[in-house]
Design an enzyme around this catalytic site. Structure first.
Site, mmCIF file in Angstrom:
data_model
loop_
_atom_site.group_PDB
_atom_site.id
_atom_site.type_symbol
_atom_site.label_atom_id
_atom_site.label_comp_id
_atom_site.label_asym_id
_atom_site.label_seq_id
_atom_site.Cartn_x
_atom_site.Cartn_y
_atom_site.Cartn_z
ATOM 1 N N ARG A 85 -23.099 40.787 27.284
ATOM 2 C CA ARG A 85 -24.503 40.897 26.868
ATOM 3 C C ARG A 85 -25.178 39.526 26.839
ATOM 4 N NH1 ARG A 85 -24.407 45.343 28.693
ATOM 5 N NH2 ARG A 85 -23.971 47.151 27.432
ATOM 6 N N GLU A 88 -25.762 38.851 30.462
ATOM 7 C CA GLU A 88 -26.861 39.698 30.916
ATOM 8 C C GLU A 88 -28.213 39.135 30.471
ATOM 9 O OE1 GLU A 88 -27.790 44.450 30.826
ATOM 10 O OE2 GLU A 88 -27.145 43.523 28.948
ATOM 11 N N SER A 111 -28.789 19.857 28.070
ATOM 12 C CA SER A 111 -27.403 19.428 28.054
ATOM 13 C C SER A 111 -26.650 20.096 26.906
ATOM 14 C CB SER A 111 -27.333 17.910 27.890
ATOM 15 O OG SER A 111 -25.995 17.514 27.735
#
Length: 144
Positions: A85, A88, A111
């Protein structure tokens, strides 16, 4: 990370936050160290070993100065539901987030060095929400 260190944490019932507070670190960083994605200093490893009630000598021999983390390893795409997730979310919103970052910061990069990550729980009538906060260092790129 040594399975001895992970299983010892489970047996003590200590949370990552409790361990982090006792060594002066952030809970997500400590969890990352437990999973081999960050490296405890020798002093931090000694403190964690003592907190967990395991042999300092054994921990240092397995995870001392000679050991280095392998960051970011795992299958792609991730198969764990929580990690998938997160992945995603970057796939769906990555370009939009990038565009907004460039609007606010210019042509730069973020960074993970000195990145701060917080996880919080937010009550919601539809079910508790997970709040993730990533504080990245921002570096402006300059081209001449």
């Amino acid at each position: 990370m040594s399975s001895n260190v992970l299983s010892s944490r489970m047996h003590t019932g200590l949370t990552f936050d409790q361990i982090a507070n006792s060594i002066g670190k952030d809970e997500v960083w400590v969890a990352a160290a437990f999973y081999g994605q960050a490296k405890f200093s020798s002093d931090e490893l000694k403190n964690v070993s003592e907190i967990l009630g395991i042999s300092v000598d054994e921990s240092l021999s397995v995870l001392g100065d000679h050991w280095w983390p392998n960051r970011g390893i795992g299958p792609m795409p991730p198969t764990d539901p929580v990690i998938y997730r997160l992945y995603e979310g970057v796939l769906v919103y990555g370009h939009a987030i990038k565009a907004v970052i460039h609007e606010k910061f210019g042509d730069g990069i973020m960074s993970l060095i000195d990145c701060k990550v917080k996880v919080a729980k937010k009550p919601d009538p539809k079910g508790d929400r997970v709040l993730l906060t990533f504080e990245y260092a921002s570096f402006l790129l300059e081209f001449h």
